[in-house]
Each structure stands twice: as C-alpha cells, then as structure tokens.
Design an enzyme around this catalytic site. Sequence first.
Site, PDB file in Angstrom:
ATOM      1  N   CYS A 150      -7.078 -13.477  19.513  1.00  0.00           N
ATOM      2  CA  CYS A 150      -7.658 -12.163  20.393  1.00  0.00           C
ATOM      3  C   CYS A 150      -8.981 -11.783  19.812  1.00  0.00           C
ATOM      4  O   CYS A 150      -9.307 -11.818  18.577  1.00  0.00           O
ATOM      5  CB  CYS A 150      -6.616 -11.086  19.981  1.00  0.00           C
ATOM      6  SG  CYS A 150      -5.017 -11.350  20.182  1.00  0.00           S
ATOM      7  N   LYS A 160      -2.837   4.423   7.519  1.00  0.00           N
ATOM      8  CA  LYS A 160      -2.727   4.964   9.084  1.00  0.00           C
ATOM      9  C   LYS A 160      -2.723   6.469   9.009  1.00  0.00           C
ATOM     10  O   LYS A 160      -2.015   7.229   8.234  1.00  0.00           O
ATOM     11  CB  LYS A 160      -1.571   4.429   9.701  1.00  0.00           C
ATOM     12  CG  LYS A 160      -1.636   3.064   9.896  1.00  0.00           C
ATOM     13  CD  LYS A 160      -0.067   2.645  10.630  1.00  0.00           C
ATOM     14  CE  LYS A 160      -0.174   1.096  10.608  1.00  0.00           C
ATOM     15  NZ  LYS A 160      -0.101   0.366   9.464  1.00  0.00           N
ATOM     16  N   ARG A 173       0.794  -1.128   0.007  1.00  0.00           N
ATOM     17  CA  ARG A 173       0.031  -0.058   0.055  1.00  0.00           C
ATOM     18  C   ARG A 173       0.714   1.106  -0.074  1.00  0.00           C
ATOM     19  O   ARG A 173       0.398   2.314  -0.366  1.00  0.00           O
ATOM     20  CB  ARG A 173      -0.927  -0.167   1.130  1.00  0.00           C
ATOM     21  CG  ARG A 173      -1.496   1.424   1.726  1.00  0.00           C
ATOM     22  CD  ARG A 173      -2.706   1.209   2.674  1.00  0.00           C
ATOM     23  NE  ARG A 173      -3.697   0.130   2.338  1.00  0.00           N
ATOM     24  CZ  ARG A 173      -4.108  -0.575   3.160  1.00  0.00           C
ATOM     25  NH1 ARG A 173      -3.914  -0.618   4.613  1.00  0.00           N
ATOM     26  NH2 ARG A 173      -4.990  -1.785   2.866  1.00  0.00           N
ATOM     27  N   TYR A 174       2.039   1.373   0.688  1.00  0.00           N
ATOM     28  CA  TYR A 174       2.794   2.421   1.024  1.00  0.00           C
ATOM     29  C   TYR A 174       3.832   2.202   0.013  1.00  0.00           C
ATOM     30  O   TYR A 174       4.228   1.334  -0.635  1.00  0.00           O
ATOM     31  CB  TYR A 174       3.418   2.316   2.422  1.00  0.00           C
ATOM     32  CG  TYR A 174       2.318   2.731   3.215  1.00  0.00           C
ATOM     33  CD1 TYR A 174       1.572   3.801   3.475  1.00  0.00           C
ATOM     34  CD2 TYR A 174       1.784   1.517   4.242  1.00  0.00           C
ATOM     35  CE1 TYR A 174       0.595   4.223   4.400  1.00  0.00           C
ATOM     36  CE2 TYR A 174       0.716   1.761   5.315  1.00  0.00           C
ATOM     37  CZ  TYR A 174       0.180   3.080   5.185  1.00  0.00           C
ATOM     38  OH  TYR A 174      -0.677   3.285   6.296  1.00  0.00           O
ATOM     39  N   ASP A 184     -10.548  -1.162  14.737  1.00  0.00           N
ATOM     40  CA  ASP A 184     -11.213  -0.654  13.351  1.00  0.00           C
ATOM     41  C   ASP A 184     -12.588  -1.398  13.020  1.00  0.00           C
ATOM     42  O   ASP A 184     -13.307  -1.651  14.090  1.00  0.00           O
ATOM     43  CB  ASP A 184     -10.280  -1.553  12.474  1.00  0.00           C
ATOM     44  CG  ASP A 184     -10.062  -2.856  12.494  1.00  0.00           C
ATOM     45  OD1 ASP A 184     -10.978  -3.477  12.836  1.00  0.00           O
ATOM     46  OD2 ASP A 184      -8.838  -3.500  12.614  1.00  0.00           O
ATOM     47  N   ARG A 214       7.352   0.071   1.435  1.00  0.00           N
ATOM     48  CA  ARG A 214       7.054  -1.007   2.288  1.00  0.00           C
ATOM     49  C   ARG A 214       5.946  -1.916   2.229  1.00  0.00           C
ATOM     50  O   ARG A 214       4.982  -1.384   1.583  1.00  0.00           O
ATOM     51  CB  ARG A 214       7.115  -0.552   3.971  1.00  0.00           C
ATOM     52  CG  ARG A 214       6.138   0.504   4.288  1.00  0.00           C
ATOM     53  CD  ARG A 214       6.660   1.300   5.428  1.00  0.00           C
ATOM     54  NE  ARG A 214       5.648   2.188   6.144  1.00  0.00           N
ATOM     55  CZ  ARG A 214       5.124   3.245   5.389  1.00  0.00           C
ATOM     56  NH1 ARG A 214       5.639   3.692   4.170  1.00  0.00           N
ATOM     57  NH2 ARG A 214       4.341   3.947   5.976  1.00  0.00           N
ATOM     58  N   ARG A 223      -7.813  -9.495  11.648  1.00  0.00           N
ATOM     59  CA  ARG A 223      -7.783 -10.330  10.722  1.00  0.00           C
ATOM     60  C   ARG A 223      -8.574 -11.587  10.846  1.00  0.00           C
ATOM     61  O   ARG A 223      -8.211 -12.860  10.365  1.00  0.00           O
ATOM     62  CB  ARG A 223      -6.242 -10.736  10.270  1.00  0.00           C
ATOM     63  CG  ARG A 223      -5.515  -9.410   9.829  1.00  0.00           C
ATOM     64  CD  ARG A 223      -4.328  -9.688   8.975  1.00  0.00           C
ATOM     65  NE  ARG A 223      -3.705  -8.516   8.687  1.00  0.00           N
ATOM     66  CZ  ARG A 223      -2.620  -8.204   9.365  1.00  0.00           C
ATOM     67  NH1 ARG A 223      -1.838  -9.260  10.228  1.00  0.00           N
ATOM     68  NH2 ARG A 223      -1.896  -6.985   9.228  1.00  0.00           N
ATOM     69  N   CYS A 270      -9.399  -9.246  16.953  1.00  0.00           N
ATOM     70  CA  CYS A 270      -8.451  -9.408  16.036  1.00  0.00           C
ATOM     71  C   CYS A 270      -9.088  -8.752  14.471  1.00  0.00           C
ATOM     72  O   CYS A 270     -10.273  -8.953  14.247  1.00  0.00           O
ATOM     73  CB  CYS A 270      -8.250 -10.996  15.793  1.00  0.00           C
ATOM     74  SG  CYS A 270      -7.209 -10.938  14.185  1.00  0.00           S
ATOM     75  N   ASP A 273      -6.388   3.436  11.446  1.00  0.00           N
ATOM     76  CA  ASP A 273      -6.034   2.874  10.152  1.00  0.00           C
ATOM     77  C   ASP A 273      -7.272   3.014   9.181  1.00  0.00           C
ATOM     78  O   ASP A 273      -8.510   2.234   9.593  1.00  0.00           O
ATOM     79  CB  ASP A 273      -5.801   1.441  10.623  1.00  0.00           C
ATOM     80  CG  ASP A 273      -4.763   0.844   9.479  1.00  0.00           C
ATOM     81  OD1 ASP A 273      -4.673   1.366   8.274  1.00  0.00           O
ATOM     82  OD2 ASP A 273      -4.102  -0.155   9.567  1.00  0.00           O
ATOM     83  N   CYS A 286      -1.730 -18.212  15.717  1.00  0.00           N
ATOM     84  CA  CYS A 286      -1.391 -17.589  16.831  1.00  0.00           C
ATOM     85  C   CYS A 286      -1.724 -18.390  18.049  1.00  0.00           C
ATOM     86  O   CYS A 286      -2.567 -18.895  18.069  1.00  0.00           O
ATOM     87  CB  CYS A 286      -2.339 -16.224  16.881  1.00  0.00           C
ATOM     88  SG  CYS A 286      -2.395 -14.982  15.290  1.00  0.00           S
TER      89      CYS A 286
HETATM   90  C1  LIG Z   1       0.825  -0.758   9.084  1.00  0.00           C
HETATM   91  C2  LIG Z   1       1.046  -0.902   7.686  1.00  0.00           C
HETATM   92  C3  LIG Z   1       2.471  -0.750   7.377  1.00  0.00           C
HETATM   93  C4  LIG Z   1       3.668  -0.300   8.094  1.00  0.00           C
HETATM   94  O1  LIG Z   1       3.226   1.099   8.655  1.00  0.00           O
HETATM   95  P1  LIG Z   1       4.094   2.031   9.559  1.00  0.00           P
HETATM   96  O2  LIG Z   1       3.512   3.465   9.684  1.00  0.00           O
HETATM   97  O3  LIG Z   1       5.344   2.079   8.554  1.00  0.00           O
HETATM   98  O4  LIG Z   1       4.272   1.435  10.586  1.00  0.00           O
HETATM   99  C5  LIG Z   1       2.886  -1.143   6.162  1.00  0.00           C
HETATM  100  N1  LIG Z   1       1.942  -1.537   5.199  1.00  0.00           N
HETATM  101  C6  LIG Z   1       0.512  -1.707   5.601  1.00  0.00           C
HETATM  102  C7  LIG Z   1      -0.312  -2.338   4.596  1.00  0.00           C
HETATM  103  C8  LIG Z   1       0.118  -1.560   6.969  1.00  0.00           C
HETATM  104  O5  LIG Z   1      -1.194  -1.565   7.448  1.00  0.00           O
HETATM  105  S1  SF4 Z   2      -4.470  -9.578  17.015  1.00  0.00           S
HETATM  106 FE1  SF4 Z   2      -4.987 -11.395  15.624  1.00  0.00          FE
HETATM  107  S2  SF4 Z   2      -3.331 -11.775  14.458  1.00  0.00           S
HETATM  108 FE2  SF4 Z   2      -2.730 -10.562  16.092  1.00  0.00          FE
HETATM  109  S3  SF4 Z   2      -2.061 -12.014  17.633  1.00  0.00           S
HETATM  110 FE3  SF4 Z   2      -4.322 -11.681  18.289  1.00  0.00          FE
HETATM  111  S4  SF4 Z   2      -5.522 -13.349  16.893  1.00  0.00           S
HETATM  112 FE4  SF4 Z   2      -3.300 -13.106  16.095  1.00  0.00          FE
END
Ligand SMILES: *Cc1c(COP(=O)(O)O)cnc(C)c1O
Ligand code: SF4
Length: 393
Positions: free
Chosen positions: A154, A362, A137-138, A318, A141, A159, A157, A355, A150
């Site tokens: 959580c 973010k 996305r960025y 989120d 990175r 995801r 979570c 986010d 995991c």
């Molecule tokens: C959070 C995130 C990152 C890392 O973001 P930083 O602000 O550099 O910590 C990179 N890619 C995605 C898709 C993210 O959600």
């Molecule tokens: S937040 Fe989701 S991905 Fe992160 S440790 Fe918990 S269950 Fe695993």
Amino acid sequence: MATLPMMQDEIPAADPRPAAGITGRFPPGPRSVWASVPDSQWNDWHWQQRERITRVDQLEKVIRLTDDERQAAVETEKDFHMGITPYYAALMDPDDPRCPVRLQSVPTMGETIVAAADLEDPLGEDRDMPVPGITHRYPDRVLFYVTHNCPVYCRHCTRKRKVADPSSAAARKQVEDGLDYIALHPEIRDVVISGGDPLSLSDDRLDHILGRLRAIPHVEIFRLGTRNLVTLPQRVTDDFVHMLRRHQPVYVNTHFNHPKECTAEAFEAARRLADAGCSLGNQMVLLKGVNDDPRTVMELNHKLLLMRIRPYYIYQCDLAKGISHFRTTVEAGRRIIRSLRGFTSGLAVPHFVVDAPDGGGKIPVNPDYVIRHEGKKWVFRNFQGKDYTYFEP
Ligand SMILES: *Cc1c(COP(=O)(O)O)cnc(C)c1O
Ligand code: SF4
C-alpha cells in the site's frame, strides 16, 4: 436403554449462505487482462502471489499510465517496492488515475516529496520495543510482528521502513523470542498479530504461532491484522478457517478503505471467517482523494456491516515519510464522524483516532457534542444541531 445423544460440537456440513439479495450487492471483481485465466488459477492464492505486478512494463499492460506514474514506478523502486496482485490490479480503473484502488497501489511522484513533518518511524514503534518484533506500549496488550511481506504494498503504508524489505524479514528466531517475551509477561492478555501481513505466512506457520499463544495462560485474545480480504481474498481458504477454528476466540482486523474493494470475493472471505466464529473489525485510513468524503465512508461502512465486519477505527493518516500527499486535515475526519453519528446505525460509526507521533498512542478525536459544562449543568448538542440541557443529581 436409550443411547447417548451424539456430541454436538461437529462443524455443520454446509454453512448457511446469505440471501441472494445481499450477495447481489457484491459484484465479482473484474478480470481485466486476465480474462482467459481459468478460475482454478485465478482463485488460487499461490497463483495470485506468483503473478504479482512488480515492474512498470507489467503494469503498463493493465492500465494506461500517466507520465507521473511511469516516472514514480522507477524512482520509488529503491525505497518501497511495487507489488500488486492481479485480483487487486483488475479492480483499478485503467483510464482514471484518480481511481481509489490505483491511488493506493500505484506509486506517484508525491512519494518522493519529504515533508518537514515526516518521520521515519511515525508511531515510535521501534522505540517501545523491548525485544525485536514486539511493541509494548499499552499496559495489557502488544503488537507482534511476524512477517514483513504483504500481497500488495500500500502506497500509504505506515511501516514502509520495514515492509517489502526482505533484509528486515522477521526471522523464525525473532518470532520465537517474541513468543517468549509474551509468555514471560503475565500482564499481556491481548496480542495484535501484525506485520506486514500475517496471512503471508503459511497455514502451518500461523497454526504454530497461534497454538503457542493459546498455550500461554494469561493470553486471552489475539487479533490478526490483515489486508488480505482486500488485496488477496483467495487467501482465506476453507483449510485456513478450519485451522482458525481450533484457536477461537480469534479476532480479525482488516483494512478496507473504499466501497470499490467490497467485491464478491471479499464477501466470501469475510463469510468464511465469520462462519468460522471470528469476530471481524475494520481499520480504515483516511486518505485524501480516496475516502475523505462522508458519502464514501457511509457507503463503505454499510457494505462492511453486510459483510459482518464492524467498522472499528478511522485513522488520521500518520506522518510516515513520503505520504504527505495522502494527508487530510484532522477536521476532515471529524466531519465524517459528524455525518455518521445519528444519521446511520451506531454500528456503522467507528472511532476516529490520531495515532500520535513519538509513541503517544491512539487518541480519539470526536466532534464536539458537549457545548457547555457548569457545575451540575451540562449542555449537549445532538446530531441535528439542537441543544439539550442535562442536570446531574
Ligand atoms: C493500535 C495498537 C494496539 C491496539 O490498540 P487497540 O486500541 O486496543 O486496538 C496495541 N499496541 C500498539 C503499539 C498499537 O499501535
Ligand atoms: S498497510 Fe502496509 S503492512 Fe498493511 S497491508 Fe499495506 S503494505 Fe502491508
């Protein structure tokens, strides 16, 4: 002739230990119903993994369940499994359903409510996916998913749609494709290794992935995003950190949400990582009833700094499906930042971010410190609420 001095890059035999006055603030986690389990098993992460609580009849032996929790443990099973390590379960208050550790790991009926704003993929991670397992996305990175398991699932979570579902487990082929994608994109200098929890993989598997990344000339840093320091600190063994030493610089981002999670075991895991040269950061999620109050966050952040973990982000909860009962107002997060900035070390003040849905990324949300801005005149407000004027040249 003088002999050449020995090379000085050997790992010292004994790492320096922190002062007792510091470690004394981190009590060992309780053992609860596992009091008779020998230390050798309790401290073995494979044992902790094997003995995880996944069913309501096991959970009932550890805490006094409410009707809501009992019903939820059954009804949420098909959507999002329960999984709690003995170590994390023992941190729960057996009698108080509002215990922060319990709220994060024991299902409640709130999860069955689908709010109007809920989204299946709240951060649009699957949309910005050039190959399965990579979110790009960025500009410089990527997020790289290497597993979907995991130690503890959580309840908040983001995801949920993937985590704990074995059919979605990142296959080896997918990880190799992800590595190929990174290698083919010279703009990627930072790789966020996530999941699930990457520490669910074996040391050998992680060694392979980190080795492959280190061999890519344009990859400068990578970060391991893990909650194992909180839910399974025994995972951070000497062998594991010894392996990490070979891949430095290594950044580790962890996910502490409450001071109760800062135990002697967590402290020791952080110490090993920091002594191995890792740079540690924390990403807290703002959760109603868990940490949505300034005093709790202040205490957490002070404990984290003692563990050499720098508070990095506070995330607004989120829009993942079935977690609306955890959401606070956005103002709650700003209030927390306002209560930290100036009142404590700047090191203890993370960035509060939302986010954004649909892949907006973010977005920092700060309290307003700029009151007015007219031409070259700026009026700022300090942490005590006093106004100051600054004139640009
Ligand atoms: C959070 C995130 C990152 C890392 O973001 P930083 O602000 O550099 O910590 C990179 N890619 C995605 C898709 C993210 O959600
Ligand atoms: S937040 Fe989701 S991905 Fe992160 S440790 Fe918990 S269950 Fe695993």
